[in-house]
Design an enzyme around this catalytic site. Structure first.
Site, PDB file in Angstrom:
ATOM      1  CG  ASP A  30      44.336 -12.909  24.172  1.00 14.67           C
ATOM      2  OD1 ASP A  30      43.205 -13.426  24.283  1.00 14.67           O
ATOM      3  OD2 ASP A  30      44.584 -12.010  23.351  1.00 14.67           O
TER       4      ASP A  30
ATOM      5  CD  GLU B 295      39.352 -10.828  21.095  1.00 13.93           C
ATOM      6  OE1 GLU B 295      38.778 -10.111  20.243  1.00 13.93           O
ATOM      7  OE2 GLU B 295      39.734 -10.402  22.205  1.00 13.93           O
ATOM      8  CD  GLU B 296      41.811  -8.264  24.380  1.00 12.53           C
ATOM      9  OE1 GLU B 296      41.676  -7.301  23.581  1.00 12.53           O
ATOM     10  OE2 GLU B 296      41.032  -8.493  25.318  1.00 12.53           O
TER      11      GLU B 296
ATOM     12  CG  HIS C 137      40.393  -3.266  26.901  1.00 16.31           C
ATOM     13  ND1 HIS C 137      40.954  -3.153  25.638  1.00 16.31           N
ATOM     14  CD2 HIS C 137      39.803  -4.491  26.921  1.00 16.31           C
ATOM     15  CE1 HIS C 137      40.695  -4.246  24.938  1.00 16.31           C
ATOM     16  NE2 HIS C 137      39.996  -5.074  25.708  1.00 16.31           N
TER      17      HIS C 137
END
Length: 393
Positions: free
Chosen positions: A77, A135-136, A361
């Site tokens: 993702d 996962e995020e 990020h």
């Protein structure tokens, strides 16, 4: 299928990674990513099992001889970030970006699957290539796939993360706790609204909340064993509608990080108790919504030692494997390590010469793509080492 080495698969890894980078998808929305991965796996002649709990899938290769079963995992993702890079494979999905390296993880595991698909006649045991969604974002994709049985009968699990804070050529992990748990709390303080000029007739939720913010800072300093790292951070405090109104409601939100379950639950208990007690002291009430996120990621000591032993041989000279410091970010790979022996490894992907210096990020996050080769060779080395051992004595 032609027997290619990891080095010979490197151009394909770069191509796959850049395709995925151009077409990122958010957590729980990885439909096209999953289809892309499944198409490649099937083209390699690998059995593909699709998850019913999202867009995850598992590729399976069974060797011609009995042996252990090893699970290798990659996440797929992306994040809700508008990319500000200018390379020719920049995201084509406005407002969505692979800003954490999951595109690289997926490309690495695809290459490892291609590598073994051409060597199944000499494979001893079974390999499962687990491509995980989400996962995020909690609750994450790991638990759903575990619930479907992807780990049943397996002996070990390995995963990696491309990591720009580590320079290219360095791989890091640690025995025991490596990454923290990540929990969230939302505290609603309810008082009694009124006129700002007559505060004695109301119950000021902002004053109560402000006192609580200060008291929450004492949990780590006065309740947690100082030899056990932990964090309680207040992210927001929101209350009030006008400068001359006593606010009836105020909300506090924050995050908690810890490396063991005892500390994790101690902090939760103290947050809940302090919220009720401090609010009551001001004549208000508190309601705590506490969300348990990912647990601490705890590597198995023997598998960490395997990493230290295998990495230098698998990657050759010029690459070093180190024991690294603990990290406060969380990872749902932790759920796999609760079920099986295994190790999670950070693969250095930072390089100032290629502008791979921005943090994860970040809207300009990038990796040195040479790290893809390091990741693939590491997973192959770990799998080979585990599969070569006597099976389930």
């Amino acid at each position: 299928m032609e027997r290619l080495t990891a080095e010979e698969l490197f151009p394909e890894m770069v191509k796959w990674r850049r395709h995925l980078h151009r077409h990122p998808e958010l957590s729980y929305q990885e439909k096209e990513t999953s289809a892309f991965v499944a198409g490649l796996l099937e083209g390699f002649g690998i059995e593909v099992r699709r998850s019913g709990a999202g867009y995850g899938l598992t590729g399976i290769i069974k060797g011609t001889r009995p042996g252990k079963t090893v699970v290798l995992r990659a996440d797929m993702d992306a994040l809700a970030i508008a990319e500000e890079n200018t390379h020719d494979y920049v995201s084509q999905n406005q407002g969505v970006m692979h800003a954490c390296g999951h595109d690289g993880h997926t490309a690495i595991l695809l290459a490892v699957a291609a590598y073994y698909s051409a060597r199944r006649d000499e494979l001893r045991g079974e390999l499962r290539f687990l491509f995980q969604p989400a996962e995020e974002v909690c609750p994450g994709g790991a638990q759903g796939m575990i619930g479907e049985g992807v780990l049943e009968g397996a002996d070990a699990v390995y995963g990696l993360h491309l990591w720009s804070p580590l320079p290219l050529g360095t791989l890091g992990s640690a025995p025991g706790p490596l990454m923290a748990s990540a929990d969230e709390f939302f505290i609603d303080i309810t008082g009694k609204g009124g006129h700002g000029g007559m505060p004695h007739r109301g119950v000021d939720s902002i004053v109560a909340a402000s006192a609580l913010v200060l008291q929450l800072q004492t949990i780590v300093s006065r309740n947690v064993d100082p030899l056990r790292p932990a964090v309680v951070s207040i992210g927001t405090i929101q209350g009030g509608t006008a400068q001359n109104v006593i606010a009836e409601r105020c909300r506090i939100t924050g995050t908690v990080r810890a490396f063991d379950e005892e500390t994790r639950y101690l902090i939760r208990g103290r947050i809940e108790a302090l919220s009720a007690q401090v609010a009551a002291a001001y004549g208000a009430e508190a309601n705590v919504d506490y969300l348990m996120g990912y647990p601490p990621l705890v590597n198995h000591a023997a598998e960490f030692r395997r990493f230290l032993r295998v990495a230098p041989d698998a990657l050759g000279s010029g690459v070093q494997a180190i024991e690294m410091e603990k990290l406060m970010p969380a990872e749902d790979f932790a759920y796999y390590l609760q079920q099986l022996p295994g190790c999670f490894v950070f693969v250095g992907a930072g390089n100032p010469e290629k502008e791979a210096t921005y943090p994860h990020h970040h809207s300009r996050f990038e990796i040195d793509e040479d790290a893809l080769l390091h990741g693939a060779k590491l997973l192959i080395g770990l799998a080979d080492s585990c599969l070569s051992e006597t099976s389930r004595e």
